[in-house]
Write a protein that holds these residues in place. Structure first.
Motif, mmCIF file in Angstrom:
data_model
loop_
_atom_site.group_PDB
_atom_site.id
_atom_site.type_symbol
_atom_site.label_atom_id
_atom_site.label_comp_id
_atom_site.label_asym_id
_atom_site.label_seq_id
_atom_site.Cartn_x
_atom_site.Cartn_y
_atom_site.Cartn_z
ATOM 1 N N LEU A 235 -7.711 53.092 58.061
ATOM 2 C CA LEU A 235 -8.302 53.383 59.361
ATOM 3 C C LEU A 235 -8.760 52.098 60.047
ATOM 4 C CD1 LEU A 235 -8.941 55.882 61.088
ATOM 5 C CD2 LEU A 235 -11.256 55.833 60.141
ATOM 6 N N SER A 236 -9.333 51.181 59.265
ATOM 7 C CA SER A 236 -9.769 49.900 59.824
ATOM 8 C C SER A 236 -8.580 49.095 60.335
ATOM 9 C CB SER A 236 -10.521 49.097 58.762
ATOM 10 O OG SER A 236 -10.853 47.816 59.225
ATOM 11 N N LEU A 237 -7.488 49.101 59.570
ATOM 12 C CA LEU A 237 -6.282 48.385 59.992
ATOM 13 C C LEU A 237 -5.715 48.996 61.270
ATOM 14 C CD1 LEU A 237 -4.196 46.176 59.321
ATOM 15 C CD2 LEU A 237 -2.950 47.905 57.982
ATOM 16 N N ALA A 238 -5.675 50.327 61.328
ATOM 17 C CA ALA A 238 -5.179 51.001 62.532
ATOM 18 C C ALA A 238 -6.060 50.687 63.732
ATOM 19 C CB ALA A 238 -5.118 52.512 62.296
ATOM 20 N N GLY A 239 -7.387 50.641 63.508
ATOM 21 C CA GLY A 239 -8.302 50.317 64.595
ATOM 22 C C GLY A 239 -8.101 48.904 65.107
ATOM 23 N N SER A 240 -7.926 47.955 64.182
ATOM 24 C CA SER A 240 -7.705 46.564 64.586
ATOM 25 C C SER A 240 -6.412 46.418 65.370
ATOM 26 C CB SER A 240 -7.666 45.658 63.350
ATOM 27 O OG SER A 240 -8.890 45.679 62.657
ATOM 28 N N MET A 241 -5.367 47.082 64.906
ATOM 29 C CA MET A 241 -4.079 46.977 65.588
ATOM 30 C C MET A 241 -4.105 47.694 66.937
ATOM 31 S SD MET A 241 -1.195 47.226 62.593
ATOM 32 C CE MET A 241 -0.776 45.721 61.687
ATOM 33 N N THR A 242 -4.861 48.787 67.027
ATOM 34 C CA THR A 242 -4.971 49.492 68.302
ATOM 35 C C THR A 242 -5.736 48.655 69.317
ATOM 36 O OG1 THR A 242 -4.906 51.656 67.207
ATOM 37 C CG2 THR A 242 -5.818 51.579 69.438
ATOM 38 N N THR A 243 -6.824 48.022 68.880
ATOM 39 C CA THR A 243 -7.574 47.137 69.783
ATOM 40 C C THR A 243 -6.694 46.000 70.271
ATOM 41 O OG1 THR A 243 -9.629 47.637 68.602
ATOM 42 C CG2 THR A 243 -9.606 45.667 69.978
ATOM 43 N N GLN A 244 -5.937 45.441 69.352
ATOM 44 C CA GLN A 244 -5.038 44.341 69.707
ATOM 45 C C GLN A 244 -3.956 44.802 70.675
ATOM 46 O OE1 GLN A 244 -1.978 42.926 66.935
ATOM 47 N NE2 GLN A 244 -3.110 41.006 66.866
ATOM 48 N N SER A 245 -3.532 46.069 70.564
ATOM 49 C CA SER A 245 -2.450 46.565 71.410
ATOM 50 C C SER A 245 -2.831 46.601 72.884
ATOM 51 C CB SER A 245 -2.015 47.965 70.946
ATOM 52 O OG SER A 245 -3.027 48.924 71.193
ATOM 53 N N VAL A 246 -4.136 46.672 73.174
ATOM 54 C CA VAL A 246 -4.574 46.631 74.569
ATOM 55 C C VAL A 246 -4.144 45.320 75.211
ATOM 56 C CG1 VAL A 246 -6.562 46.672 76.119
ATOM 57 C CG2 VAL A 246 -6.524 48.160 74.106
ATOM 58 N N PHE A 247 -4.429 44.198 74.540
ATOM 59 C CA PHE A 247 -4.044 42.894 75.066
ATOM 60 C C PHE A 247 -2.520 42.722 75.033
ATOM 61 C CE2 PHE A 247 -8.229 42.393 73.030
ATOM 62 C CZ PHE A 247 -8.978 42.052 74.143
ATOM 63 N N LYS A 248 -1.916 43.201 73.953
ATOM 64 C CA LYS A 248 -0.471 43.050 73.819
ATOM 65 C C LYS A 248 0.259 43.818 74.915
ATOM 66 C CE LYS A 248 2.942 42.876 70.098
ATOM 67 N NZ LYS A 248 3.193 43.168 68.671
#
Length: 533
Positions: A235-248
């Motif tokens: 869940l933490s990994l998914a959260g980090s990648m989702t947050t990053q996807s905003v900028f991406k």
């Protein structure tokens, strides 16, 4: 991972890559033919609204809802192709988060749209249909992720191919059989047909397996059984990648954001046509390669240290695959930079409808000569990064994404306004942004191999053609530009430019022959690697 399992994974990945390339080829041929018809049936204003603004709304909803979860679940287990209840719970997050994201994105878009845009017939109805289509895709996402994790690419190819066919036929039939007033509705109905077909296809494949609310899962913790909904690390990994996807997402679609806000609808139509033509190769070839590379690296490598022999073998394999891809993209860059500029004017005259020759489309397509290989380099390097980065690496990259976003905005303003490049300046800003991101990912990749004790598995020189090959491309560039100047006064038709075309064909064959003669050993190594797998 055992040698047999690794070989199976590589052969499956290679098969999946060819299947996805075939899928993209068929779907893009359908889309290309449809667009060729559409640009002749609808005005640039309508095409710009549908292909720039509506597609931007769709990609915003889908990317922000599902991208982080997709990438995290690919890394749920190194080499593990099974589907567990805890993974199924995490796979529901795109649906649960997709509801508010869909509503917020749709309302924001309607509120922010200009009067010129909203005054088009059936605009609001079309927007709501696009939002519904996006949510239908999100409903299929848990089963899509399961098929990806189980490497069932045949399922995806079959369902997506059918969905593209449904989208193409639906949009075209409405356009040719109804009033031009329903042009936007036709685009929206086509997208809705795609979303519904995706959902029905995955429901049929996994009949009885679709659930849309997480269940409590018993887990053993220090000898005690407790019930949880989600795995904390996943869940933490998914959260980090989702947050990053905003900028991406902003960096990936930043040009469309700015075009939709700054350019008139007619130029948006020209930008959309140029984007569809220019990204055709990228979507047919590079997108499947990037997706397959992400699956392969996720299942082959781990952020955790593996057994010494197994880890070394996996690292060498991953290094060879990555080097081979980057070398191929280097050849593509040489090919495009050498031959595209002197022959693009003729290609544009033959392919573009006359009404689009006066828009920004020709200038934008010139920039795609450099944009296409840049996308290829960045795509595969970021695929490796997404497959191996730890949460701390992802957090650090997110900060750099903020920096890259600011640099993109600054470059876009400089190129479009100060340098007077117009809409093509946005693509140049994207090129700069992608090279910065690729450089960041390359730095991580090199550090990853050095940290694992395999610094020789990947080097810059393995990814660059030899001097002789570069010399052949440089000589061809001089020759083709000379013949271009000689034929400058001739009409832009195949008979009028026949001598120029024949010279180019001869130079292409000469470059390919040079590549074969000087890089036989490299080709043999790659061929040997593929045969063993």
């Amino acid at each position: 991972m055992s040698t047999r399992a690794e070989s199976s994974l590589i052969s499956t990945s290679l098969a999946s890559a060819s299947s996805l390339v075939l899928l993209q080829l068929v779907s893009r041929v359908f889309t290309f033919v449809l667009n060729q018809l559409l640009v002749r049936l609808v005005s640039p204003q309508v095409f710009g609204t549908a292909a720039i603004q509506f597609e931007l709304l769709l990609s915003t909803i889908l990317f922000l809802s599902r991208e982080g979860t997709r990438n995290a679940l690919l890394r749920a287990g190194k080499g593990i192709l099974t589907w567990t209840p805890i993974q199924a719970n995490v796979a529901l997050l795109p649906v649960l988060f997709g509801i508010p994201i869909t509503i917020i994105s749709t309302v924001t878009y309607l509120y922010a749209s200009s009067d010129t845009t909203t005054s088009q017939p059936h605009f609001t109805l079309s927007v709501f249909i696009y939002a519904l289509a996006a949510f239908c895709e999100l409903l299929s996402e848990p089963l899509y992720i399961r098929a990806q994790n189980e490497l069932r690419f045949d399922v995806r190819v079959r369902i997506e191919g059918t969905a593209v066919f449904a989208k193409t036929i639906t949009a075209f039939m409405i356009l040719v059989s109804t009033s031009p007033q329903l042009a936007l509705v036709a685009f929206a109905a086509g997208q809705a047909a795609y979303g519904f077909t995706m959902l029905l296809g995955f429901l049929y494949t996994y009949v009885g397996s679709a659930e849309y609310w997480p269940k409590k899962i018993p887990v053993n913790a220090h000898g005690n059984t407790k019930f949880v909904y989600f795995d904390g690390k996943l869940l933490s990994l998914a959260g980090s990648m989702t947050t990053q996807s905003v900028f991406k997402h902003f960096l990936t679609e930043g040009d469309k954001f700015l075009v939709s806000r700054l350019s008139p609808l007619e130029d948006q139509g020209g930008y959309a046509v140029a984007s569809n033509y220019g990204s055709l190769v990228a979507r047919i070839v590079f997108q499947p390669i990037e997706e397959t590379a992400r699956v392969f690296f996720s299942k082959t490598l781990s952020s955790e240290t593996s057994a010494k022999k197994e880890g070394t073998d996996n690292l060498k394999t991953a290094g060879n695959v990555l080097s081979g891809l980057l070398l191929a993209f280097s050849h593509l860059l040489c090919l495009l930079v050498t031959f595209a500029p002197p022959y693009l004017p003729l290609a544009l005259r033959l392919a573009l409808p006359s009404r689009y020759l006066t828009t920004s489309a020709p200038a934008i397509l010139h920039t795609y000569i450099y944009y296409i290989p840049t996308m290829a380099f960045n795509g595969v390097l970021e695929a490796f990064f997404a497959s191996t980065a730890t949460t701390s690496h992802l957090r650090a990259q997110s900060w750099w994404m903020v920096v890259f976003s600011l640099m993109f905005v600054f470059a876009a303003i400089m190129f479009t306004q100060n340098l007077g490049l117009g809409d093509s300046g946005l693509v140049w800003a994207n090129v700069l942004n992608l090279w910065l991101r690729a450089a960041y990912a390359w730095r991580f990749v090199r550090g990853y191999f050095m940290q694992k004790g395999a610094k020789d598995a990947l080097s810059l020189w393995k990814c660059v053609p030899p001097i002789g090959v570069l010399g052949a491309f440089i000589l061809s560039a001089v020759v083709t530009r000379t013949t271009q100047s000689l034929y400058q006064s001739k009409p832009l038709t195949i008979p009028g430019q026949l001598g120029h075309i024949l010279v180019g064909a001869g130079c292409v064959l000469g470059c390919l022959a040079t590549c074969f003669l000087l890089e036989r050993s490299t080709f043999r190594q790659l061929h040997s690697l593929l045969r063993r797998r």
